[in-house]
Design a protein around this motif. Structure first.
Motif, mmCIF file in Angstrom:
data_model
loop_
_atom_site.group_PDB
_atom_site.id
_atom_site.type_symbol
_atom_site.label_atom_id
_atom_site.label_comp_id
_atom_site.label_asym_id
_atom_site.label_seq_id
_atom_site.Cartn_x
_atom_site.Cartn_y
_atom_site.Cartn_z
ATOM 1 N N PHE A 133 4.404 66.978 -40.560
ATOM 2 C CA PHE A 133 3.306 66.936 -41.300
ATOM 3 C C PHE A 133 3.450 65.968 -42.361
ATOM 4 O O PHE A 133 2.707 65.160 -42.987
ATOM 5 C CB PHE A 133 3.195 68.273 -41.989
ATOM 6 N N GLU A 134 4.736 65.954 -43.364
ATOM 7 C CA GLU A 134 4.991 65.173 -44.227
ATOM 8 C C GLU A 134 4.876 63.672 -43.791
ATOM 9 O O GLU A 134 4.154 62.685 -44.380
ATOM 10 C CB GLU A 134 6.263 65.470 -44.784
ATOM 11 N N SER A 135 5.562 63.371 -42.690
ATOM 12 C CA SER A 135 5.222 61.862 -42.242
ATOM 13 C C SER A 135 3.821 61.495 -41.889
ATOM 14 O O SER A 135 3.623 60.192 -42.323
ATOM 15 C CB SER A 135 6.100 61.868 -41.026
ATOM 16 N N GLU A 136 3.289 62.310 -41.651
ATOM 17 C CA GLU A 136 1.605 61.965 -41.258
ATOM 18 C C GLU A 136 0.870 61.885 -42.708
ATOM 19 O O GLU A 136 0.291 60.836 -42.682
ATOM 20 C CB GLU A 136 0.889 63.016 -40.453
ATOM 21 N N TYR A 137 0.977 62.993 -43.318
ATOM 22 C CA TYR A 137 0.277 62.924 -44.675
ATOM 23 C C TYR A 137 0.414 61.625 -45.635
ATOM 24 O O TYR A 137 -0.299 60.925 -45.913
ATOM 25 C CB TYR A 137 0.330 64.072 -45.375
ATOM 26 N N PHE A 138 2.021 61.394 -45.846
ATOM 27 C CA PHE A 138 2.173 60.378 -46.437
ATOM 28 C C PHE A 138 1.935 59.024 -45.843
ATOM 29 O O PHE A 138 1.381 57.851 -46.592
ATOM 30 C CB PHE A 138 3.889 60.245 -46.695
ATOM 31 N N ALA A 139 1.934 58.714 -44.499
ATOM 32 C CA ALA A 139 1.652 57.640 -43.904
ATOM 33 C C ALA A 139 0.087 57.441 -43.884
ATOM 34 O O ALA A 139 -0.255 56.114 -44.216
ATOM 35 C CB ALA A 139 1.663 57.730 -42.336
ATOM 36 N N TRP A 140 -0.837 58.494 -43.932
ATOM 37 C CA TRP A 140 -2.009 58.325 -43.891
ATOM 38 C C TRP A 140 -2.732 57.796 -45.344
ATOM 39 O O TRP A 140 -3.356 57.067 -45.465
ATOM 40 C CB TRP A 140 -2.816 59.444 -43.387
ATOM 41 N N GLU A 141 -2.073 58.565 -46.157
ATOM 42 C CA GLU A 141 -2.617 58.316 -47.782
ATOM 43 C C GLU A 141 -2.055 57.172 -48.092
ATOM 44 O O GLU A 141 -2.669 56.217 -49.008
ATOM 45 C CB GLU A 141 -1.822 59.370 -48.553
ATOM 46 N N SER A 142 -0.614 56.673 -47.853
ATOM 47 C CA SER A 142 -0.306 55.365 -48.319
ATOM 48 C C SER A 142 -1.088 54.281 -47.613
ATOM 49 O O SER A 142 -1.115 53.076 -48.025
ATOM 50 C CB SER A 142 1.254 55.249 -47.962
ATOM 51 N N ALA A 143 -1.068 54.566 -46.215
ATOM 52 C CA ALA A 143 -1.792 53.413 -45.430
ATOM 53 C C ALA A 143 -3.534 53.126 -46.331
ATOM 54 O O ALA A 143 -3.933 52.207 -46.133
ATOM 55 C CB ALA A 143 -2.115 53.821 -44.073
ATOM 56 N N LYS A 144 -4.055 54.272 -46.599
ATOM 57 C CA LYS A 144 -5.312 54.151 -47.378
ATOM 58 C C LYS A 144 -5.102 53.269 -48.361
ATOM 59 O O LYS A 144 -6.228 52.202 -48.573
ATOM 60 C CB LYS A 144 -6.001 55.674 -47.654
ATOM 61 N N ILE A 145 -4.191 53.513 -49.188
ATOM 62 C CA ILE A 145 -4.125 52.720 -50.307
ATOM 63 C C ILE A 145 -3.834 51.313 -50.046
ATOM 64 O O ILE A 145 -4.603 50.478 -50.623
ATOM 65 C CB ILE A 145 -2.951 53.182 -51.166
ATOM 66 N N ALA A 146 -3.010 50.937 -49.170
ATOM 67 C CA ALA A 146 -2.662 49.831 -48.729
ATOM 68 C C ALA A 146 -4.058 49.003 -48.182
ATOM 69 O O ALA A 146 -4.441 47.727 -48.503
ATOM 70 C CB ALA A 146 -1.779 49.597 -47.858
ATOM 71 N N TRP A 147 -4.782 49.827 -47.451
ATOM 72 C CA TRP A 147 -5.924 49.220 -46.845
ATOM 73 C C TRP A 147 -7.119 48.850 -47.720
ATOM 74 O O TRP A 147 -7.882 47.905 -47.823
ATOM 75 C CB TRP A 147 -6.622 50.220 -46.019
ATOM 76 N N GLU A 148 -6.951 49.767 -48.850
ATOM 77 C CA GLU A 148 -8.068 49.479 -49.845
ATOM 78 C C GLU A 148 -7.741 48.347 -50.725
ATOM 79 O O GLU A 148 -8.426 47.737 -51.741
ATOM 80 C CB GLU A 148 -8.270 50.845 -50.860
ATOM 81 N N LYS A 149 -6.484 47.950 -51.011
ATOM 82 C CA LYS A 149 -6.094 46.827 -51.509
ATOM 83 C C LYS A 149 -6.292 45.595 -50.562
ATOM 84 O O LYS A 149 -6.163 44.338 -51.211
ATOM 85 C CB LYS A 149 -4.415 47.000 -51.664
ATOM 86 N N GLY A 150 -6.685 45.672 -49.418
ATOM 87 C CA GLY A 150 -6.979 44.596 -48.659
ATOM 88 C C GLY A 150 -6.154 44.090 -47.483
ATOM 89 O O GLY A 150 -6.491 43.374 -46.613
ATOM 90 N N ALA A 151 -4.953 45.130 -47.224
ATOM 91 C CA ALA A 151 -4.057 44.992 -46.200
ATOM 92 C C ALA A 151 -4.539 45.636 -44.824
ATOM 93 O O ALA A 151 -5.174 46.554 -44.954
ATOM 94 C CB ALA A 151 -2.732 45.419 -46.481
ATOM 95 N N LYS A 152 -4.547 44.933 -43.722
ATOM 96 C CA LYS A 152 -4.727 45.390 -42.531
ATOM 97 C C LYS A 152 -3.749 45.961 -41.701
ATOM 98 O O LYS A 152 -2.744 45.548 -41.129
ATOM 99 C CB LYS A 152 -5.466 44.122 -41.664
ATOM 100 N N VAL A 153 -3.403 47.387 -42.106
ATOM 101 C CA VAL A 153 -2.384 48.238 -41.781
ATOM 102 C C VAL A 153 -2.961 49.157 -40.577
ATOM 103 O O VAL A 153 -4.409 49.436 -40.751
ATOM 104 C CB VAL A 153 -1.904 49.055 -42.654
ATOM 105 N N ILE A 154 -2.212 49.819 -39.705
ATOM 106 C CA ILE A 154 -2.371 50.563 -38.758
ATOM 107 C C ILE A 154 -1.447 51.611 -38.558
ATOM 108 O O ILE A 154 -0.435 51.303 -38.282
ATOM 109 C CB ILE A 154 -2.817 50.117 -37.381
ATOM 110 N N VAL A 155 -1.669 52.981 -38.490
ATOM 111 C CA VAL A 155 -0.761 54.112 -38.606
ATOM 112 C C VAL A 155 -0.613 54.634 -36.978
ATOM 113 O O VAL A 155 -2.022 54.942 -36.671
ATOM 114 C CB VAL A 155 -1.171 55.117 -39.654
ATOM 115 N N LEU A 156 0.439 54.440 -36.587
ATOM 116 C CA LEU A 156 0.468 55.011 -35.034
ATOM 117 C C LEU A 156 0.718 56.472 -34.972
ATOM 118 O O LEU A 156 0.982 57.230 -36.021
ATOM 119 C CB LEU A 156 1.698 54.274 -34.447
ATOM 120 N N PRO A 157 0.269 57.270 -33.904
ATOM 121 C CA PRO A 157 0.665 58.715 -33.841
ATOM 122 C C PRO A 157 2.124 58.855 -34.098
ATOM 123 O O PRO A 157 3.041 58.141 -33.664
ATOM 124 C CB PRO A 157 0.077 58.977 -32.650
#
Length: 256
Positions: free
Chosen positions: A43-67
């Motif tokens: 759960f920790e790995s997913e929640y941190f990955a999802w929220e951090s990726a959202k922040i990077a995405w909104e800055k303009g980075a094209k990131v993708i979180v794998l399962p």
């Protein structure tokens, strides 16, 4: 649908995006004291990955979180019921297969977002760098970030105040009453060099702790977890953005 989370998106969306960075959350399945679920690290790995990726995405980075990978190295816990183990050599094989896909499809950067203390991918990355010279590979241990002690009375190492506070935020439905939790007392090595940290030997977990926890969770609160989650996600999100937008040729600068 969040286009930066592969499990939630679709081929119509994915085929139109030139992803710069893949993120692989990696946890473990193991006992977490008497009050937290076995999948706490997942759960920790997913929640941190999802929220951090959202922040990077909104800055303009094209990131993708794998399962997320739900199993980690638990070789020191063979007698803890249903603590599931992947050997380091198995982890290397998994990474080799996944990086082969990314490399072939032109996604040349990968960050392993690790949430389990028994996982360490440094040696894997060294070996994989030779196999995949075009790839930029990195690991991130969010729980080693400086300043954690600013958020908690007793951070704890495993199922303590920090992890309990996070799970009260992420999945409160899976957290038992703290009255049910053990105190998380832990023994330390008898040998001074091992206590001081300049020598290392794998701990036999059930000799170290009676309730599988290390660190007292009694002062945990959802509010502490939320503040810490925002702090870490901002920093990890910036790291994701930097990794996505920095070219391999421009990774190093002269010191000030």
């Amino acid at each position: 649908m969040r286009p930066y989370i592969l499990a939630e998106t679709n081929w119509k969306t994915v085929r139109e995006i030139d992803y710069e960075l893949a993120i692989l959350p990696w946890g473990a399945t193991e006992a977490h004291n008497l009050h937290l679920p076995y999948a706490t690290d997942v759960f920790e790995s997913e929640y941190f990955a999802w929220e951090s990726a959202k922040i990077a995405w909104e800055k303009g980075a094209k990131v993708i979180v794998l399962p997320a990978i739900a199993y980690g190295v638990n070789t020191g816990q063979p007698d803890v019921k249903l603590d599931m183990n992947l050997n380091p050599s198995t982890q290397l094989a998994i990474l080799d297969d996944l990086i082969t896909v990314l490399n072939r499809q032109g996604i040349k950067k990968l960050v392993i977002l690790n949430s389990h203390g028994g996982n360490d991918f440094k040696m894997h990355i060294r070996e994989l760098n030779l196999r995949f010279p075009e790839m930029l590979l990195s690991q991130c241990h969010w729980f080693k970030m400086p300043g954690i002690e600013d958020f908690f009375e007793d951070v704890g190492e495993h199922a303590g105040e920090m992890e309990t506070s996070l799970m009260q935020l992420f999945r409160p439905d899976l957290v038992r009453s703290l009255e049910d939790a053990g105190e998380g007392k832990a023994k330390v090595p008898r040998i001074p060099a091992l206590r001081e940290g300049w020598a290392w030997s794998e701990r036999k977990w059930t000799q170290v702790t009676s309730d599988t926890g290390i660190g007292n969770p009694k002062e945990a609160t959802r509010e502490k977890g939320e503040g810490f989650f925002r702090h870490v996600s901002e920093k990890v999100g910036t790291f994701f953005y930097d990794m996505a937008t920095t070219t391999p040729e421009d990774m190093y600068i002269d010191p000030d």
